[in-house]
Design an enzyme around this catalytic site. Structure first.
Site, PDB file in Angstrom:
ATOM      1  CB  CYS A  72      39.091  36.278  35.443  1.00 41.11           C
ATOM      2  SG  CYS A  72      38.799  34.662  34.707  1.00 41.11           S
ATOM      3  CE1 TYR A  73      43.529  32.643  32.608  1.00 39.53           C
ATOM      4  CE2 TYR A  73      41.522  31.757  31.662  1.00 39.53           C
ATOM      5  CZ  TYR A  73      42.688  31.569  32.365  1.00 39.53           C
ATOM      6  OH  TYR A  73      43.017  30.309  32.823  1.00 39.53           O
TER       7      TYR A  73
END
EC number: 1.2.1.38
Lengths: 351, 351, 351, 351
Positions: free
Chosen positions: A155-156
């Site tokens: 996600c990051y």
């Protein structure tokens, strides 16, 4: 080639009892071309989905079973939402005929020694690594279309790379001086029981964590280095925010040459013109997690810094959608010839 | 008759800058049969939608205009999300050819003196009142299908009446002794600036409000009385909960005759069998707002009380979806011949 | 000299209807040496405190009055919690005999043109500016003790300067390359009605704001420049976090010479040894806002960066306590000879 | 008799790693007459307090040890914050010289068969039961002062009984028709790892739980029955609210005879006149958890119902303070001759 057969694609979900699995099922339930044919979750095998996720209690889906009970050869595609480490073991056993969209970390890092260092075990499916396409959709469409196995980014990394890759590749910023101050909602920590994600611990508070030691750092560095043509370290400092969903990275970059923040904005606007999901924040709107919640959008803004020669790039996504299940569906759409927005065109849920 | 023309219905939204308006636009953007043709919001006229609701910044929609600038005759349907009192004035001016789905309170109460008492003004469009169908979809389908004007119920009445109407109508409970302890997320209070809904005031706290004086009480009483065949008062006690969305009513009822909680559950299960959106909570699941968030579901559970002769009925909805915009779309679908679930089949967003 | 008379100090609070005023009253109510003698709040004049802040409804305090109704000469000390701009006007009229602890921004910036630029008006009490002691307690004790007027720092500057001043002064870091990624709870935005701080807007979301344009930036730069002996720009990028209280700054610094993160930690530990409120986070604890909530503590941690030659310094406070009312009481204690911890020794409220 | 010796009371805390233990330590750290001499927490034995509760990292307290390592005879008082069941076993072994303030459930129920039924084990310290004073301070002062062992009430019973006992005792309400709709912050569920109290599960949502089956129901019934002079069942329906602290009960009562809501209010006002912690909400203020957060206050309001012959009584406390550790300190103060408000006079923390 577009999918025009009208036949539904039979999908399975491994790791159906975690949050990424749940969000995948949520999206699959409304996807025009998916049929949910198998749900595997070893610790909850035998239960109906409603027992594990009451909010999905009325989805048309089979009960959860153990992975070994699934007849994989009857499926067309498998989404894997298992934790890293366990994902590769199951994926290695799947028949060749099944396309795999992996939401775990197991096939993201190309360097097996880096993998071993950060994930604490040797990679046991290295033969699949080379063929695995990195699933950052907007930057790897051709490979994803052709791949049998797609490794969806963390996600990051998704939020960060969508903002920075075009700038690094165009040498608009100094790749060796990138600071990524990252903020995530608590769902990013998963559904496993841990004290720091109890409501009373994480609520009404903000906490940095894994400073200089988060597993998404080497993933970000791998892709930034590739774009820069040189190995770099990237500062990546995550913080836990008292909200369930949402992720925002505030990237501090040093401008290369005499470039300005406006140059960066222009480069991103050009790069993402026509993209259905990656958007530059319009004037007057600061990217905020609220504005992408529950959607597959990534919203990016560029700002001049008070320090001469620096700029600030902000990028936000829903960690479970564009940061995981949504991007997985986007990749599925490419792999199976659907409209790229099929099943993920929902607008954000605000308030 | 089903809508098989494939032609999109041109819709307008009045009150597009409030939360119900926003949620209507969110749903309309993905509805297979709607085209957003006009957005009216007087105080924000001239702005693009992105300025008022950044999360809807990439929806294909015209900019906001003043209501008087809209060519209503070019539209097929209008959704009205204005505050009570102002809604009736605009609705009264719309051409007969336009069907109206009103999410305000203006056409819910049939008795004009009750309206005047609770809403502080005389009703100015009484000629439309009689023809207005009360839009509690599951209980009024035929009237809604035939109506030109549908008055969608308030959020609290929706949750309460779906749970209690079948029980009152079947005389399973004593209509004169109903206590409704209601809990709502803060979005129910709207987007107007008020001190008690600031984050720092409403956060980390629970507050009762409008005890014995909430405007949804007479609406609930109107419908309960109708079902009971006698005028009754209903205790309705709302509380503000530190969450944005979600509404839950805990109803305390006295059982009629020798009926049991199980009888109530059976009656509800039978009444709502086959309904796509109203569901009895399966064994093991307590109705919770999380399980319906962002969806058009209503989830109901019935429980025995420790006090002999009493039972507890719990009902939960998303106040902005089934409690407002979602039910409005559901009614639109009936009025225009679409599948009743068109555009509102999304699963809940959890976590 | 210590206050040994046992006589209570008569205090007044101007701006008693804002959050900083309220927190000052909260602390004053339990302070062993304060007597709350006057509460001024023009827009609420005439009301009992309970009407404006029900949580303080049982404090022994007079009702609110207009500032012009107060007999200032009967007071010993005045705390000012007014917004910037209006504070200076009232403070300029107070009799010399009254000591003033100003929590507004009006006497923080020494340069009047900087003040005018950032606060949009000419400074009208410049004669008081020179004598005003900057109230960052741990760095200015002697001046505070002797001052008649103390200008308490902003909340962000407090957290930032406590962490960075010793490092800059000792030339351990490069003052011209400091990035401060700041996160604040919503109470930092005050009690005025603004759409972005409504619960439904700020909840479940994270938003950057005032990028490169926040008024605390010049204040931080003033003090960092003074410590560095050179004028510098500092990156200061605030974010709104869905919590009421708490503030955390993540500072990204370039190490000077061959210094290491450990050097920074050692320097801070030495500088703050014996301080009752400024603490280095023990090994195993990352500074988090939860751990200082409701208290006057500042908790600081230093971490090595993945980028060679860089370090990360994290600092957290409760914005309304050490960031405002608590530090004001701490300064009051110095000015009136009380134990420095008097009235502010409460431990943090967790969970 | 007042404690005038100036000598500190040596206290120990058993169960120091739970939330009630932590809040006890928080209060003890600022109590003028307590010295924290022992902290027992078997699963964390050997750790400094800072490791278990970083927010208490700078309290002057010994490290945690196993219960069997404590020299109990050197202590004057022991607070017990253990879970029910385990508390009685340790308390039974404490020397007679030590006074015990038990915050667990083990000595609240006088009837051992009721205890066995609700807590799933036989009571093993029945010889202590009779002498145990029920620690609802305002209703049992004399017994508490004289007791060696005080059983502090549960949080829900505290809020409920303070509101209802005077009304039941005076026969102003019908004891057999009491409905208690209760709402609690998540800290009430303790610090043990459970899925439903993860941030992402409990956040942004409201859930009923333990309907008709919560262990506080028999405790409430015991005390209501005693006041009524007859055995009654009480409806008690708890809900989990997305906040850490705070508890509010909305009690629906049937008025006896021709009594009115105003009569109830008057009776409560008279009963609690002069009480430092139990307060009637002033006109214009509805009891809300925010207004008592972090304090030992209980705030009560009475309202007329729309249903004739009924009334609504609302009561709110901080579940960890008046609902547990604060009331424990209040009882300690009685037992050791301190001012009843010593150490617990803090005003609420708002916002």
């Amino acid at each position: 080639m577009p999918n025009t057969t009208g036949k539904k694609i039979k999908i399975g979900v491994i790791g159906a009892s975690g949050y990424t699995g749940a969000d995948l099922i949520r999206l699959a339930a409304c996807h025009p071309g998916m049929e949910i044919s198998a749900l595997a979750a070893n610790t909850h095998a035998g239960k109906p989905l409603a027992d594990v996720f009451p909010h999905l209690g009325f989805v048309d889906a089979p009960p959860l079973v153990k992975a070994e009970e699934v007849d994989w050869s009857s499926l067309d595609a498998v989404f894997c939402g298992l934790p890293h480490g366990t994902a590769q073991d199951i994926i290695a056993t799947l028949p060749e005929s099944v396309k795999v969209i992996d939401m775990s970390a197991d096939f993201r890092l190309k360097d097996t020694s880096t993998y071993a260092k950060w994930y604490g075990r040797e990679h046991a499916a290295t033969h699949l690594l080379e063929g695995a396409a990195y699933g950052l959709t907007e930057h790897n469409r051709e490979a994803i279309r052709a791949a049998r196995l797609v490794a969806c980014p963390g996600c990051y990394p998704t939020a960060t790379l969508l903002a920075l890759l075009p700038l690094v590749a165009a040498k608009l910023v100094d790749a060796s001086d990138i600071i990524v101050d990252a903020k995530s909602g608590v769902s990013g920590a998963g559904r496993s029981l841990k004290q720091n994600i109890l409501f009373s611990e994480a609520g009404e508070g903000l906490s940095p964590y894994a400073i200089a030691g988060h597993r998404h750092a080497p993933e970000i560095e791998q892709e930034i280095s590739k774009a820069a043509g040189a190995n770099v370290f990237v500062n990546f400092t995550p913080h836990l925010v008292p909200m369930s969903r949402g992720e925002l990275v505030t990237c501090y970059v040093r401008l290369a040459g005499s470039h300005t923040a406006a140059d960066l904005a222009a480069a991103l606007a050009e790069r993402y013109a026509g993209e259905p999901f990656v958007k530059l924040a319009p004037k007057g709107t600061l990217p905020s997690t609220q504005f992408v919640r529950g959607s597959n959008f990534c919203l990016i803004g560029v700002y001049a810094d008070r320090i001469p020669g620096r700029a600030i790039v902000v990028s936000t996504i829903d960690n479970l959608v564009k940061g995981s299940a949504g991007q997985a569906v986007q990749n599925f759409n490419l792999m199976f010839g659907f409209e790229e927005t099929a099943g993920i065109a929902q607008q954000p849920l605000f308030p």
